[in-house]
Design a protein around this motif. Sequence first.
Motif, PDB file in Angstrom:
ATOM      1  N   TYR A 127       0.814  -1.221   0.000  1.00 59.70           N
ATOM      2  CA  TYR A 127       0.000   0.000   0.000  1.00 59.70           C
ATOM      3  C   TYR A 127       0.845   1.267   0.000  1.00 59.70           C
ATOM      4  CZ  TYR A 127      -4.333  -2.599   0.406  1.00 59.70           C
ATOM      5  OH  TYR A 127      -5.398  -3.416   0.142  1.00 59.70           O
ATOM      6  N   SER A 128       2.090   1.178   0.472  1.00 61.72           N
ATOM      7  CA  SER A 128       2.977   2.341   0.383  1.00 61.72           C
ATOM      8  C   SER A 128       3.341   2.637  -1.067  1.00 61.72           C
ATOM      9  CB  SER A 128       4.247   2.107   1.213  1.00 61.72           C
ATOM     10  OG  SER A 128       5.090   1.121   0.614  1.00 61.72           O
ATOM     11  N   LYS A 129       3.226   1.630  -1.940  1.00 65.52           N
ATOM     12  CA  LYS A 129       3.542   1.806  -3.358  1.00 65.52           C
ATOM     13  C   LYS A 129       2.310   2.172  -4.189  1.00 65.52           C
ATOM     14  CE  LYS A 129       7.862   0.739  -2.828  1.00 65.52           C
ATOM     15  NZ  LYS A 129       8.906   1.787  -2.979  1.00 65.52           N
ATOM     16  N   LYS A 130       1.140   2.231  -3.558  1.00 64.04           N
ATOM     17  CA  LYS A 130      -0.100   2.491  -4.303  1.00 64.04           C
ATOM     18  C   LYS A 130      -0.686   3.867  -3.993  1.00 64.04           C
ATOM     19  CE  LYS A 130      -1.686  -2.286  -4.898  1.00 64.04           C
ATOM     20  NZ  LYS A 130      -2.094  -2.193  -6.312  1.00 64.04           N
ATOM     21  N   GLN A 131       0.119   4.768  -3.466  1.00 61.87           N
ATOM     22  CA  GLN A 131      -0.397   6.052  -3.007  1.00 61.87           C
ATOM     23  C   GLN A 131      -1.025   6.890  -4.120  1.00 61.87           C
ATOM     24  OE1 GLN A 131      -0.428   7.004   0.510  1.00 61.87           O
ATOM     25  NE2 GLN A 131      -0.280   4.785   0.210  1.00 61.87           N
ATOM     26  N   THR A 132      -0.533   6.783  -5.340  1.00 67.67           N
ATOM     27  CA  THR A 132      -1.066   7.612  -6.422  1.00 67.67           C
ATOM     28  C   THR A 132      -2.449   7.170  -6.903  1.00 67.67           C
ATOM     29  OG1 THR A 132       0.153   6.275  -8.040  1.00 67.67           O
ATOM     30  CG2 THR A 132       1.232   8.280  -7.229  1.00 67.67           C
ATOM     31  N   TYR A 176      -7.023   1.794   5.697  1.00 69.91           N
ATOM     32  CA  TYR A 176      -7.536   3.140   5.999  1.00 69.91           C
ATOM     33  C   TYR A 176      -6.418   4.171   6.038  1.00 69.91           C
ATOM     34  CZ  TYR A 176      -9.244   7.058   8.755  1.00 69.91           C
ATOM     35  OH  TYR A 176      -9.540   8.325   9.202  1.00 69.91           O
ATOM     36  N   LEU A 177      -5.326   3.856   6.745  1.00 74.25           N
ATOM     37  CA  LEU A 177      -4.223   4.806   6.879  1.00 74.25           C
ATOM     38  C   LEU A 177      -3.466   5.009   5.575  1.00 74.25           C
ATOM     39  CD1 LEU A 177      -2.814   3.754  10.365  1.00 74.25           C
ATOM     40  CD2 LEU A 177      -4.186   5.774   9.813  1.00 74.25           C
ATOM     41  N   SER A 178      -3.604   4.071   4.657  1.00 73.01           N
ATOM     42  CA  SER A 178      -2.940   4.227   3.363  1.00 73.01           C
ATOM     43  C   SER A 178      -3.652   5.248   2.483  1.00 73.01           C
ATOM     44  CB  SER A 178      -2.873   2.880   2.631  1.00 73.01           C
ATOM     45  OG  SER A 178      -4.169   2.456   2.239  1.00 73.01           O
ATOM     46  N   GLY A 179      -4.882   5.640   2.877  1.00 77.20           N
ATOM     47  CA  GLY A 179      -5.603   6.672   2.134  1.00 77.20           C
ATOM     48  C   GLY A 179      -6.795   6.185   1.352  1.00 77.20           C
ATOM     49  N   ALA A 180      -7.214   4.944   1.557  1.00 77.86           N
ATOM     50  CA  ALA A 180      -8.379   4.414   0.832  1.00 77.86           C
ATOM     51  C   ALA A 180      -9.653   5.139   1.260  1.00 77.86           C
ATOM     52  CB  ALA A 180      -8.512   2.920   1.092  1.00 77.86           C
ATOM     53  N   LYS A 181     -10.628   5.166   0.363  1.00 78.62           N
ATOM     54  CA  LYS A 181     -11.895   5.830   0.660  1.00 78.62           C
ATOM     55  C   LYS A 181     -12.663   5.059   1.735  1.00 78.62           C
ATOM     56  CE  LYS A 181     -12.582   7.946  -3.897  1.00 78.62           C
ATOM     57  NZ  LYS A 181     -13.467   8.024  -5.089  1.00 78.62           N
ATOM     58  N   GLY A 296       5.035   6.194  14.119  1.00 78.19           N
ATOM     59  CA  GLY A 296       4.383   6.148  12.814  1.00 78.19           C
ATOM     60  C   GLY A 296       4.086   7.527  12.256  1.00 78.19           C
ATOM     61  N   ILE A 297       3.620   8.438  13.111  1.00 72.64           N
ATOM     62  CA  ILE A 297       3.277   9.796  12.675  1.00 72.64           C
ATOM     63  C   ILE A 297       4.521  10.559  12.228  1.00 72.64           C
ATOM     64  CG2 ILE A 297       2.444  12.041  13.491  1.00 72.64           C
ATOM     65  CD1 ILE A 297       0.512  10.453  15.331  1.00 72.64           C
ATOM     66  N   ARG A 298       5.601  10.391  12.978  1.00 72.72           N
ATOM     67  CA  ARG A 298       6.815  11.164  12.710  1.00 72.72           C
ATOM     68  C   ARG A 298       7.672  10.581  11.584  1.00 72.72           C
ATOM     69  NH1 ARG A 298       8.595  11.944  19.083  1.00 72.72           N
ATOM     70  NH2 ARG A 298       7.115  13.629  19.585  1.00 72.72           N
ATOM     71  N   ASN A 299       7.432   9.327  11.237  1.00 68.53           N
ATOM     72  CA  ASN A 299       8.254   8.702  10.203  1.00 68.53           C
ATOM     73  C   ASN A 299       7.996   9.350   8.846  1.00 68.53           C
ATOM     74  OD1 ASN A 299       8.908   6.390   8.109  1.00 68.53           O
ATOM     75  ND2 ASN A 299       9.965   5.870   9.989  1.00 68.53           N
ATOM     76  N   ARG A 300       9.051   9.582   8.089  1.00 65.22           N
ATOM     77  CA  ARG A 300       8.935  10.274   6.801  1.00 65.22           C
ATOM     78  C   ARG A 300       8.819   9.303   5.632  1.00 65.22           C
ATOM     79  NH1 ARG A 300      13.896  14.373   6.758  1.00 65.22           N
ATOM     80  NH2 ARG A 300      12.862  15.063   4.843  1.00 65.22           N
ATOM     81  N   THR A 305       5.759   4.218   8.130  1.00 56.47           N
ATOM     82  CA  THR A 305       4.557   4.691   8.823  1.00 56.47           C
ATOM     83  C   THR A 305       3.499   3.596   8.904  1.00 56.47           C
ATOM     84  OG1 THR A 305       4.898   7.002   8.204  1.00 56.47           O
ATOM     85  CG2 THR A 305       2.645   6.340   8.701  1.00 56.47           C
ATOM     86  N   LEU A 306       3.199   2.968   7.766  1.00 56.18           N
ATOM     87  CA  LEU A 306       2.185   1.914   7.753  1.00 56.18           C
ATOM     88  C   LEU A 306       2.629   0.702   8.554  1.00 56.18           C
ATOM     89  CD1 LEU A 306       1.003   2.054   4.014  1.00 56.18           C
ATOM     90  CD2 LEU A 306      -0.139   2.994   6.038  1.00 56.18           C
ATOM     91  N   LEU A 307       3.918   0.394   8.514  1.00 56.77           N
ATOM     92  CA  LEU A 307       4.435  -0.742   9.271  1.00 56.77           C
ATOM     93  C   LEU A 307       4.318  -0.487  10.766  1.00 56.77           C
ATOM     94  CD1 LEU A 307       5.819  -3.484   9.238  1.00 56.77           C
ATOM     95  CD2 LEU A 307       8.021  -2.326   8.962  1.00 56.77           C
ATOM     96  N   ALA A 308       4.654   0.720  11.206  1.00 55.30           N
ATOM     97  CA  ALA A 308       4.565   1.061  12.628  1.00 55.30           C
ATOM     98  C   ALA A 308       3.120   0.972  13.122  1.00 55.30           C
ATOM     99  CB  ALA A 308       5.123   2.460  12.869  1.00 55.30           C
ATOM    100  N   PHE A 309       2.197   1.566  12.369  1.00 53.06           N
ATOM    101  CA  PHE A 309       0.795   1.525  12.777  1.00 53.06           C
ATOM    102  C   PHE A 309       0.233   0.107  12.685  1.00 53.06           C
ATOM    103  CE2 PHE A 309       0.725   6.185  12.159  1.00 53.06           C
ATOM    104  CZ  PHE A 309       0.089   6.537  13.345  1.00 53.06           C
ATOM    105  N   GLY A 310       0.682  -0.661  11.703  1.00 54.91           N
ATOM    106  CA  GLY A 310       0.234  -2.049  11.607  1.00 54.91           C
ATOM    107  C   GLY A 310       0.631  -2.853  12.827  1.00 54.91           C
ATOM    108  N   ILE A 311       1.861  -2.672  13.291  1.00 57.68           N
ATOM    109  CA  ILE A 311       2.336  -3.377  14.487  1.00 57.68           C
ATOM    110  C   ILE A 311       1.539  -2.954  15.708  1.00 57.68           C
ATOM    111  CG2 ILE A 311       4.294  -3.595  16.075  1.00 57.68           C
ATOM    112  CD1 ILE A 311       6.117  -3.376  13.573  1.00 57.68           C
ATOM    113  N   VAL A 312       1.352  -1.653  15.872  1.00 54.74           N
ATOM    114  CA  VAL A 312       0.621  -1.140  17.040  1.00 54.74           C
ATOM    115  C   VAL A 312      -0.802  -1.687  17.075  1.00 54.74           C
ATOM    116  CG1 VAL A 312      -0.399   0.936  18.059  1.00 54.74           C
ATOM    117  CG2 VAL A 312       1.990   0.954  17.322  1.00 54.74           C
TER     118      VAL A 312
END
Length: 378
Positions: A127-132, A176-181, A296-300, A305-312
């Motif tokens: 999902y990090s590669k599907k942002q566009t 959801y965090l990846s930006g899906a509707k 996750g929030i601070r990661n650039r 970011t998605l990996l951190a939130f996924g673990i949490v």
Amino acid sequence: MQKYKNYDWWMIGATFALAIFGMIMIYSASFPLAIDLYDNPAHFFQRQLIFFILGTVFFIFFMHFPYRRFQLFIPFMMLASILSLVLVLLIGNEVNGATSWFNVGPFTIQPAEFVKIAVIIYLAYVYSKKQTYINRLVTGVMPPLVMIVIVFALIALQPDIGTAASMIMTTGVIVYLSGAKLKHIAGLGAVAVVVIGILAAIEPYRVQRLTAFRDPFEVAEAASGSGYQLIQSYIAFAHGGLFGTGLGQSVQKMHFLPEPHTDFILAVVAEELGIFGIGFILLCLGTIAWRGSLIGIRNRNQFGTLLAFGIVFQLLSQAIINAGAATGLMPITGLTFPLMSYGGSSLLVTMVLLGILANISKYTSLDRKKSVEETNAI
């Protein structure tokens, strides 16, 4: 020692505080059963201690292993995950009606636990590669979920509805965090709920187990009744009150409460240490979730970011489902409480995930410092 300043020591400290507390409570909760079955009060504690030591080694390794390199191993990890889930159905060991374990010498390994690692890394990367084009359902959101459906089906066939449900919850958060509707997520969530309901309804005993929490006294006439375990948990919580009866002084673990050191360890904590014992667990878990979310929030890097939130959220979903079962707010699914419940596979996987989170914290800190230096240079 300078390089270690970049790690999030609040999160690391909370992790080991909760894990050590869990070891103490596993000994306290399990020694009556261990004496009866093995004539050794420390039997379960000793086995868990081995996995705690291994988990610490894995934690240290993965806190130093650059998380971005996981991208190189994703195809192998997913292939190994599917193969292990197929093999466990074919040659696995059946325990309490579920074929979820491999026998490895004197120990048992639960592959579904290790699959969680692969799934979180896979989803975070894809999902990090599907942002566009993540707002497109067919080309953006759906393709990675085909793999998740396969994994979910194999876990559900064991059957292990608790782990499958936890995995689906984490998947939803990452999507959801990846930006899906939201409408896409809501539709997929509705489908997931229906599928889980159908799987549960296939076997009558499973329906009874999942619905017993609504009125456990109605189904607890016999010691094997679906509501019996929950009723004993209620008694443990009530007996503990505010301050508890004292460490080691639980009555319910004396063969009244089934699985006191695994699924229902929170009930023993509540009985022996009261609300303050439960509060300590929530404090540690809350610290891990708080610091993990900040990481996750601070990661650039979107993958980080998605990996951190996924673990949490994987850890939080497990904790919520386990605590909900112990308090009668949710169905009993047999899911362990992270870092607290007895179970070598669960402990190892949790330590690996938190080790990865610690590594993400390191690179998050380094990236923030680099950004500040670049700003100051300008």
